[in-house]
Design an enzyme around this catalytic site. Structure first.
Site, PDB file in Angstrom:
ATOM      1  N   ASP A  68      -6.557  -2.268  20.736  1.00 29.21           N
ATOM      2  CA  ASP A  68      -7.119  -2.762  19.482  1.00 29.21           C
ATOM      3  C   ASP A  68      -7.291  -4.275  19.483  1.00 29.21           C
ATOM      4  O   ASP A  68      -7.825  -4.833  18.533  1.00 29.21           O
ATOM      5  CB  ASP A  68      -6.219  -2.357  18.299  1.00 29.21           C
ATOM      6  CG  ASP A  68      -6.730  -1.115  17.621  1.00 29.21           C
ATOM      7  OD1 ASP A  68      -7.835  -0.671  17.974  1.00 29.21           O
ATOM      8  OD2 ASP A  68      -6.038  -0.590  16.724  1.00 29.21           O
ATOM      9  N   ASP A 390       2.474   7.952  10.891  1.00 28.83           N
ATOM     10  CA  ASP A 390       3.177   9.022  11.594  1.00 28.83           C
ATOM     11  C   ASP A 390       3.796  10.043  10.643  1.00 28.83           C
ATOM     12  O   ASP A 390       3.459  11.225  10.682  1.00 28.83           O
ATOM     13  CB  ASP A 390       4.228   8.430  12.552  1.00 28.83           C
ATOM     14  CG  ASP A 390       5.050   7.320  11.936  1.00 28.83           C
ATOM     15  OD1 ASP A 390       4.828   6.983  10.759  1.00 28.83           O
ATOM     16  OD2 ASP A 390       5.936   6.783  12.620  1.00 28.83           O
TER      17      ASP A 390
END
Ligand SMILES: O=c1ccn([C@@H]2O[C@H](COP(=O)(O)OP(=O)(O)O[C@H]3O[C@H](CO)[C@@H](O)[C@H](O)[C@H]3O)[C@@H](O)[C@H]2O)c(=O)[nH]1
Ligand SMILES: [Mn+2]
Length: 680
Positions: A68, A390
């Protein structure tokens, strides 16, 4: 208590797996990295090397690295690492090396000295030289990167980490699809444009899912953070033993391995090694609907990621092309691969050779606009809306009725970096607290999940327990202020008669049980105490700031941001004995303000008590401040010992003067307000 009431354990036998299944399924391996400064490339390539060297047929593996940060340095490092891997992987397999991340393997010279095998010694030394060479090579000055930007690297020119097109490069292709070669290695940096939301890690995971869907489309996905290397080369086999179990496919969405760390500090001074959490909470959850998804070290079933319900297992694709388009977006190729996934079709090795061709299509699905008006992040893939993507993503699976399992091979499956130092640890915990509250205030709040979905009641309680990481800090700050208030105004909030024994007994029993958990796991009393202390410090600082962040978000003033945890280059064994290791460090950030204020407040309160400045005779004797309030206040001060030292420390070991002043002003204000309530 409900969560730990019925513990369960999984035992896996990978040898038997090989007897019971005819063929092992392919597995796609995802690694995420986002910043070459906070996450040095040497850490990422070690993780990648450990994955490439897994004990699993290598033509069934493909490793995708998402960057990223759009860093040519990461790309360069991966390139160099793949050249090293050609030697490293056969070496590991030949000598059955356990730790296949070279930096950890070579830390231990004993590996070489333990044996008399001359050939091994020679190869060991050759590998070490090659690895040292590799580390030197990638340890380049960022300014020399323009020189690297030739040939393959030109795509990186004129790019900025927040403004660049998608870059997808096949670093290594296992062209002959040989079983003992190297798995494919693919570099992906998704397109980013300024001011366009990119959803942090969840966004990166969704791009990885789509790109890999076009190239290898394995039915299983293992995802790890860039610092989590494989510690047990048979891990995939262990996880497959759970996921390929005949009952597994109908029930188990994912198999999560614990997050454990290497080169950890003695006695867990920052209370962030999570050992007890995984051991007891993990086992407890396994007895319910299953462990939470922890963001890394997890094996997913691709079709569950694509939104499948347990009841639809084995029924193939039930979606019309229109629905597929709405959910998965415009790419025809991708939709085809999704249908294949639902129908359980696995690519034959001969299909896969067109990697380079698939890469063209992959550029489209890695574009920032691809998800516009599709189901990505809402109905399919990793969920958006919380920076703890998550737990959020795992929760939506549990709400659909899926189970999950904890996978705990021996030796432990993965190891990573635990944050060292106050500021890093606090910013991580602040993100977790913030993310939990985002889940609570979001569409997938566990309350709805139990009423309208298939989240079991006790699993719901477990989720509420973890979401409470976001709410609890407010209660803790209130209680800490309340004790100080009572001392300053000479009033009380705890009962004076026998009523005090009930809460005291509950707390003491709970603490003793907690201590037992530590001792039972072979940890020290000191480690227990450090965790106790941090369970006061962390919520009041990091958690409280997380709460404020959410208030600001709910009020529409600011949005939440995923601050990446800094990964320190692993200390060699000698450094861990550094005398300052484990000492608390501070910085200017506001995260330390609540704690500093609470500490100053308690000190002021005790001062007022000791020097008799408490107002007298306002309340009758029975309502005056008693011993219990004072003990509570003293307990808070003892817990805040690292901060007390920080008040007098210098450099990074001292609390910055500005923070102390701000805390001082807040304390004065509080005391004045207290006095006012008494005089009225
Ligand atoms: O915009 C981003 C931000 C982060 N990451 C990656 O996400 C991972 C986790 O980030 P890290 O800073 O290491 O966070 P931790 O607090 O250590 O991570 C825990 O908590 C996160 C949720 O807050 C989970 O995503 C992680 O898997 C879990 O290990 C790393 O590999 C990053 O490179 C990205 O790819 N893109
Ligand atoms: Mn991490």
């Amino acid at each position: 208590m409900s969560t730990q009431w019925s513990p369960a354990f999984n035992k896996t036998y990978p040898d038997r797996l090989l007897q019971s299944v005819q063929e092992l399924p392919p597995v796609d391996l995802f690694v995420t990295t986002a910043d070459d400064k906070l996450e040095p490339p040497i850490i990422t390539i070690n993780t990648v090397l450990s994955l490439l060297a897994l004990d699993y047929p290598s033509h069934k593996l493909a490793c995708y690295v998402s960057d990223d940060g759009c860093s040519p340095l990461i790309f360069y490092a991966l390139h160099e690492a793949s050249k090293f891997a050609i030697h490293w992987v056969p070496f590991c397999k030949k000598y059955n090396v356990q730790i296949r991340a070279p930096f950890r393997y070579f830390c231990d010279e004993d590996n070489k000295c333990m044996t008399n095998n001359e050939e091994f010694r020679q190869e060991w030394s050759r590998m070490k030289d090659m690895y040292d060479n590799l580390s030197r090579k990638i340890d380049v000055d960022p300014n020399s990167i323009p020189n690297l930007l030739q040939g393959e690297y030109t795509v990186f020119s004129n790019t900025h980490r927040t403004d660049h097109p998608a870059i997808i490069k096949v670093i290594w292709e296992n062209k002959e699809m040989v079983e003992d070669g190297l798995p494919h290695l693919i570099y992906i940096s998704r397109e980013k444009r300024p001011k366009q939301p990119h959803h942090f890690k969840a966004g990166a995971m969704n791009v990885l899912t789509r790109v890999s869907g076009l190239i290898t489309n394995a039915p299983f996905i293992l995802n790890v953070d860039c610092d989590m290397f494989v510690n047990n080369p048979k891990t995939v086999l262990h996880a497959m033993s759970i996921l390929l179990d005949s009952k597994g496919e109908k029930e188990v969405a994912f198999a999560q391995c614990p997050q454990q760390f290497y080169a950890t500090l003695k006695d867990d001074p920052f209370g962030n090694q999570l050992t007890i959490l995984y051991k007891y909470l993990g086992a407890g959850l396994a007895g319910l609907q299953g462990i939470f998804y922890g963001g890394t070290n997890c094996f997913h079933r691709r079709k569950v990621i694509y939104g499948l319900f347990p009841d639809d297992v084995g029924k193939g694709n039930k979606l019309s092309d229109e629905e597929l388009k709405q959910k998965f977006g415009a790419s025809k190729q991708l939709r085809k691969s999704v249908v294949d996934t639902f129908e359980g079709k696995i690519y034959a090795p001969s299909d896969v050779i067109i990697v380079t061709k698939a890469v063209e299509e992959a550029n489209q699905v890695a574009g920032y606009g691809y998800e516009y008006r599709t189901g990505w992040g809402k109905q399919v893939g990793w969920m958006y809306g919380s920076i703890t993507e998550d737990v959020h993503t795992g929760l939506t699976m549990h709400e659909k009725g899926w189970r999950s399992e904890l996978c705990t091979p021996d030796p432990i499956a993965f190891r990573g970096c635990a944050p060292i130092g106050g500021p890093t640890s606090m910013s991580q915990q602040k993100r977790w607290a913030t993310g939990m509250l985002e889940i609570f205030f979001g569409k997938h709040c566990p309350i709805f999940g139990t009423i309208f979905g298939k989240l079991s009641f006790r699993q719901f309680l477990a989720y509420m327990w973890i979401i409470n990481w976001g709410f609890n800090p407010v209660a803790q700050v209130c209680y800490a202020s309340l004790t100080a208030y009572c001392i300053i105004t000479n009033s009380n909030f705890l009962p004076k008669d026998w009523g005090i024994y009930i809460p005291t007994a509950v707390v003491v029993i709970y603490k003793i049980y907690n201590l037992y958990e530590y001792l039972d796991s072979g940890m020290s009393i000191r480690a227990w105490w450090n965790n106790q202390r941090m369970s006061i410090i962390t919520p009041m600082n990091a958690g409280f700031c997380g709460f404020i962040t959410i208030l600001l978000k709910l009020l529409g003033i600011s949005d939440t941001v995923f601050d990446i945890t800094k990964k320190d280059i692993p200390p060699s064994n000698d450094d861990t004995h550094d005398k300052n290791a484990g000492r608390h460090t501070f910085d200017e950030s506001l995260v330390f303000l609540p704690g500093t204020t609470i500490l100053l407040l308690q000190l002021t309160a005790i001062f007022i008590k000791l020097f008799g400045f408490q107002p007298q005779g306002v309340l009758s004797g029975n309502y005056e401040c008693g011993m219990a309030e004072i003990l509570c206040s003293v307990y808070v001060i003892i817990c805040y010992w690292p901060f007390l030292k920080g008040l007098f420390g210098t450099g990074k070991y001292g609390i910055p003067l500005t923070t102390i002043c701000k805390g001082g002003i807040l304390t004065c204000l509080f005391v004045c307000l207290c006095r006012k309530t008494v005089s009225v």
